[in-house]
Design a protein around this motif. Structure first.
Motif, PDB file in Angstrom:
ATOM      1  N   ASP A  13       0.992  -1.408   0.120  1.00 39.61           N
ATOM      2  CA  ASP A  13       0.041  -0.026  -0.077  1.00 39.61           C
ATOM      3  C   ASP A  13       0.812   1.327   0.044  1.00 39.61           C
ATOM      4  O   ASP A  13       0.506   2.471   0.463  1.00 39.61           O
ATOM      5  CB  ASP A  13      -0.993  -0.098   1.257  1.00 39.61           C
ATOM      6  N   GLN A  18       0.228   2.122  -5.043  1.00 37.23           N
ATOM      7  CA  GLN A  18      -0.987   2.625  -5.364  1.00 37.23           C
ATOM      8  C   GLN A  18      -1.232   3.275  -6.592  1.00 37.23           C
ATOM      9  O   GLN A  18      -2.094   3.268  -7.322  1.00 37.23           O
ATOM     10  CB  GLN A  18      -1.557   3.572  -4.168  1.00 37.23           C
ATOM     11  N   GLN A  19      -0.122   4.074  -6.875  1.00 32.07           N
ATOM     12  CA  GLN A  19       0.224   4.949  -8.333  1.00 32.07           C
ATOM     13  C   GLN A  19       0.185   3.917  -9.531  1.00 32.07           C
ATOM     14  O   GLN A  19      -0.470   4.138 -10.534  1.00 32.07           O
ATOM     15  CB  GLN A  19       1.185   5.882  -8.158  1.00 32.07           C
ATOM     16  N   ILE A  21      -1.170   0.772  -9.508  1.00 31.58           N
ATOM     17  CA  ILE A  21      -2.449   0.210  -9.471  1.00 31.58           C
ATOM     18  C   ILE A  21      -3.402   1.130 -10.215  1.00 31.58           C
ATOM     19  O   ILE A  21      -4.195   0.844 -11.218  1.00 31.58           O
ATOM     20  CB  ILE A  21      -3.010   0.075  -8.307  1.00 31.58           C
ATOM     21  N   GLU A  22      -3.510   2.619  -9.862  1.00 34.99           N
ATOM     22  CA  GLU A  22      -4.176   3.533 -10.533  1.00 34.99           C
ATOM     23  C   GLU A  22      -3.810   3.606 -12.044  1.00 34.99           C
ATOM     24  O   GLU A  22      -4.749   3.634 -12.800  1.00 34.99           O
ATOM     25  CB  GLU A  22      -4.093   4.696  -9.744  1.00 34.99           C
ATOM     26  N   GLU A  57       6.569  -5.310  -3.787  1.00 36.00           N
ATOM     27  CA  GLU A  57       6.213  -4.095  -4.301  1.00 36.00           C
ATOM     28  C   GLU A  57       6.822  -4.309  -5.850  1.00 36.00           C
ATOM     29  O   GLU A  57       6.217  -3.944  -6.937  1.00 36.00           O
ATOM     30  CB  GLU A  57       7.031  -2.807  -3.823  1.00 36.00           C
TER      31      GLU A  57
END
Length: 214
Positions: A13, A18-19, A21-22, A57
Motif C-alpha cells: 500500500d 497505489q500509483q 495500480i491506479e 512491491e
C-alpha cells in the motif's frame, strides 16, 4: 479494491504501489487489470509457500505492467509486447526514484515472462511472475494451490465466465499488427488461432534458404 481474506496475500500500500495500480486500472481493460491482480496474488502465494525472498512491491509492479504492451497505446509498436510492458515499467519505476538493480529485475521479469525454461532460474520476481502468469492463463501449477486459495483470489478479482476466450481475443488484438514479433515465441499461437491466413515462420526453411545456402 477488495482484498482477499488470506493473510498470505499482502497488497503493498505504498504510494508507488497505489500509483501503479491506479495507472494500470486506467490504461487496461477490466479483464487485463483483474488478470494482473490475480497474477500478483498467485505469485505472492507461491513465493511465501516456497520460502522465496522477493520484494512484494517489485512483484506487484511486474504483475501490473506485464501485459500493458497489449493495450491500444502500443498498436503502433513493432516490438514484442513483453518489451513494451517492460519498458513502461522501467520508466514508471525510474520516475519514482527506484534503484537501477530493482528496475532491472522488473524489466527482465516482464520481458521474459512468456519465455519458458529461463525465468525459473533467475531472481525470485522473474520466477514468480512467469509461474503466476501461466497459472492464471493456462492453469499451470493449478494443483499447487489449495481450494481456499483459488477461491479467495478469484472472489477478490473474478475471472468471469468468458475469460479463456476473452484473453485469446485480447492477445490477438494486441499482436495482429506486429506478427513478426511473435517469431520464436508461443505468441504466434494466438495469430494462428484467429487468422486463417497467418503463416508461421519456419526456422528450418530460413536456414535452408539463407545466403549461406546459395
Amino acid at each position: 479494491m477488495l482484498a482477499p481474506q488470506l493473510p498470505e496475500i499482502h497488497i503493498p500500500d505504498s504510494p508507488l504501489a497505489q500509483q501503479a495500480i491506479e495507472l494500470i486500472r486506467d490504461c487496461e481493460s477490466e479483464l487485463l487489470f483483474l488478470h494482473s491482480m490475480r497474477v500478483y496474488a498467485w505469485g505472492a502465494l507461491a513465493g511465501r509457500r516456497d520460502g522465496l525472498v522477493f520484494d512484494p512491491e517489485l512483484l506487484l509492479v511486474g504483475a501490473l505492467f506485464h501485459d500493458l504492451g497489449l493495450v491500444e497505446r502500443f498498436r503502433g509498436s513493432t516490438l514484442r509486447f513483453e518489451v513494451d510492458g517492460a519498458n513502461a515499467a522501467r520508466d514508471f519505476l525510474v520516475s519514482h526514484g527506484v534503484a537501477g538493480a530493482e528496475v532491472d529485475k522488473v524489466w527482465a521479469a516482464i520481458a521474459l515472462h512468456t519465455t519458458p525454461g529461463i525465468p525459473q532460474f533467475m531472481h525470485a520476481e522473474a520466477a514468480l511472475l512467469h509461474m503466476a502468469t501461466g497459472m492464471d492463463v493456462a492453469g499451470r501449477a493449478y494443483d499447487q494451490f489449495t481450494d481456499a486459495e483459488r477461491s479467495a483470489v478469484t472472489n477478490a478479482w473474478p475471472r468471469g465466465t468468458d475469460f479463456n476466450q476473452a484473453i485469446i481475443d485480447t492477445f490477438y488484438d494486441g499482436l495482429r499488427h506486429r506478427p513478426d514479433s511473435t517469431f520464436g515465441t508461443f505468441n504466434d499461437d494466438f495469430l494462428a488461432a484467429k487468422d486463417p491466413h497467418f503463416q508461421r515462420v519456419d526456422l528450418c526453411s530460413m536456414i535452408l534458404q539463407s545466403p549461406w545456402a546459395r
